[in-house]
Each structure stands twice: as structure tokens, then as C-alpha cells.
Design an enzyme around this catalytic site. Structure first.
Site, PDB file in Angstrom:
ATOM      1  N   ASP A   1       0.836  -1.207   0.000  1.00 34.35           N
ATOM      2  CA  ASP A   1       0.000   0.000   0.000  1.00 34.35           C
ATOM      3  C   ASP A   1       0.868   1.254   0.000  1.00 34.35           C
ATOM      4  O   ASP A   1       1.957   1.260   0.581  1.00 34.35           O
ATOM      5  CB  ASP A   1      -0.912  -0.026   1.249  1.00 34.35           C
ATOM      6  CG  ASP A   1      -2.064   0.952   1.133  1.00 34.35           C
ATOM      7  OD1 ASP A   1      -2.284   1.506   0.034  1.00 34.35           O
ATOM      8  OD2 ASP A   1      -2.745   1.181   2.147  1.00 34.35           O
TER       9      ASP A   1
ATOM     10  N   ASN B   1     -10.569  -2.970  -6.307  1.00 37.50           N
ATOM     11  CA  ASN B   1      -9.706  -2.115  -7.140  1.00 37.50           C
ATOM     12  C   ASN B   1     -10.293  -1.843  -8.532  1.00 37.50           C
ATOM     13  O   ASN B   1      -9.865  -0.926  -9.222  1.00 37.50           O
ATOM     14  CB  ASN B   1      -8.294  -2.709  -7.292  1.00 37.50           C
ATOM     15  CG  ASN B   1      -7.438  -2.556  -6.047  1.00 37.50           C
ATOM     16  OD1 ASN B   1      -6.512  -3.319  -5.812  1.00 37.50           O
ATOM     17  ND2 ASN B   1      -7.722  -1.546  -5.237  1.00 37.50           N
TER      18      ASN B   1
END
Ligand code: FPP
Length: 246
Positions: free
Chosen positions: A21, A69
Site C-alpha cells: 500500500d 480495485n
């Protein structure tokens, strides 16, 4: 700085799972596009795989693309898919040289054909390798995994292959996409976020969590060794009391 030597002699997790991340924030801090953040994340993938292999970790799962996503801008999704294909093309020889086997978890049939075919070919090619296993979680989410397991399990009950009385944790785990892979003992998340984000919900039930503020493109081998060193200081009780452990 933590080196490989400093973790030698201590317990090393057999399986480490990573939520990569911070690519977007890394890029923003530099006035670059988000896509450049992802591109710079590839070096961190390389270093993490190398560090895991040097540390003696047998399975490394990377959360490369979640089911959520797909909600990102179309250009970013498409750039991530292209990056995946380019990285596979570029790194196949290295994976073969190091005897690394690739597995995938997640609904890869929904990925663009080029990415899906590249992944299937790499899985096939590396299936003869006997070294560490790299597992890419793509179009994956923990809830998706549990749901698809329940659906297939129900189908087997309906067709008479499975008796309801035989459903236990081990049986259920056999329907998850991670079937045959030991549960991760350590989960690392970069960028300072302290969430699970629908990652391996079932499989991480007893994992140690390690959160680091380092943004993914800056993540290097020493950061991985640092996470292992931290893991080595944790007392893993599995529901027992400390006197039963020592
Ligand atoms: C999270 O950062 C990162 C991703 C969703 C994708 C990870 C992909 C790579 C590192 C590229 C290559 C991977 C492989 C396996 C070839 P973010 O975009 O959520 O960052 P932010 O939270 O700062 O916006």
C-alpha cells in the site's frame, strides 16, 4: 538497520502475506502520476521476494489487485494490468533461475485476456520449480473467497459428494482458493494503514500483524527483515496462557 544475519536462529514464518500500500501517496509526494507510483512498486516486489527467499520463507502472498480495485479510474486499472504483463515478461527468467513457483488466488478469469494468459503461462512454466512459492492475489477478496467456497461446497452437498456432517474447518478450508497452502503466520501492511481491507479473512485468523509507515515503493529488504525480527519477539499463544507457552 536490521540485516539478514540478525534474524538467523529465530523462528521464520513459513508464509508471509503482504498488503502493498502507498503507491499513490508515494507518487503524489513527488508530483508524479499514480501509475508511476505503481511502476516504482515493482522494485519493492523484487526486493521482498528476494528477502523472503533469503530468510527462508516458503510462501509469499502479495495482494496485487483486490475485487474493490476495479472501482479505480479505468486508466489506472489498465496501467496496473499492463504493468503486470510487463513484469511477468521481464522477470520470468529470474523466477526460473531461483526456482520460484507462481500460484494465483482470485478470479483471474475476469482479468483482461493478456494478463490472464500471461499468468496462466507463468503458473504452468514455474510449476516444475521446487523453491519458494509466490502467490499473487488478483481480483481477490476474502469475502469473495469464502463465498465461492460456500457455493462449491453446497454444490457438492447437493450432488451427494459431501455429507453435511463431514463439514468442519479443515473441510471448508479445502474449498478456499488457498487450498493446500499453509495459513500465513505474518501479515505485513505498508503505508501506515491499519486495516485488513478484505484480504485473507479466513486464513489470517491467527496471523501476527505488522504495520509499517514505509510506503510500498520505498519498501526494501531490510524492512522485510525488520518485520521478521518483530515477529520473532511476539508470543504466539493460540488461545493458551503464557505459562503454557514457556
Ligand atoms: C496500493 O497502493 C497498490 C496496489 C493496489 C497495486 C500494487 C501493485 C504493484 C506494486 C505493481 C506491480 C505488482 C506486481 C505483482 C507486478 P495504492 O495505489 O492504494 O496507494 P495509495 O493508498 O497511496 O493511493
Amino acid at each position: 538497520m536490521i540485516s539478514k544475519e540478525s534474524i538467523q536462529g529465530g523462528p521464520v514464518p513459513k508464509h508471509v502475506a503482504v498488503i502493498m500500500d502507498g503507491n499513490g501517496r508515494w507518487a503524489r509526494q513527488r508530483g508524479l502520476s499514480r501509475v508511476l507510483g505503481h511502476r516504482n512498486g515493482v522494485q519493492a516486489v523484487r526486493e521482498t521476494l528476494e528477502a523472503a527467499s533469503e530468510a527462508g520463507v516458503s510462501y509469499l502472498t502479495l495482494y496485487a489487485f483486490s475485487t474493490e480495485n476495479w472501482n479505480r479510474p479505468a486508466e489506472e486499472v489498465s496501467a496496473l494490468m499492463s504493468l503486470l504483463v510487463q513484469t511477468i515478461d521481464k522477470e520470468t527468467d529470474t523466477l526460473m533461475q531461483h526456482g520460484i513457483r507462481l500460484l494465483t488466488v482470485g478470479g483471474i478469469e475476469a482479468l483482461p485476456a493478456e494478463a490472464r494468459n500471461a499468468l496462466i503461462a507463468l503458473r504452468e512454466k514455474t510449476s516444475v520449480n521446487t523453491g519458494p512459492t509466490l502467490i499473487l492475489a488478483l481480483n481477490y477478496s476474502g469475502k469473495w473467497d469464502i463465498t465461492q467456497a460456500a457455493r462449491r461446497l453446497a454444490g457438492d452437498v447437493r450432488s451427494g459428494v459431501l455429507d453435511v456432517a463431514d463439514i468442519d474447518e479443515q473441510c471448508f478450508a479445502g474449498y478456499l482458493s488457498t487450498q493446500g497452502i499453509p495459513d500465513p503466520e505474518l501479515m505485513i501492511r505498508t503505508s501506515g494503514e491499519c486495516r485488513l481491507s478484505n484480504f485473507l479473512l479466513w486464513q489470517l485468523a491467527y496471523a501476527e500483524f505488522y504495520f509499517t509507515p514505509v510506503l510500498w515503493p520505498d519498501f526494501r529488504k531490510e524492512h522485510f527483515f525488520e518485520a521478521i525480527a518483530d515477529f520473532q519477539h511476539r508470543e504466539r499463544r493460540f488461545g493458551r496462557i503464557d505459562a503454557q507457552i514457556s
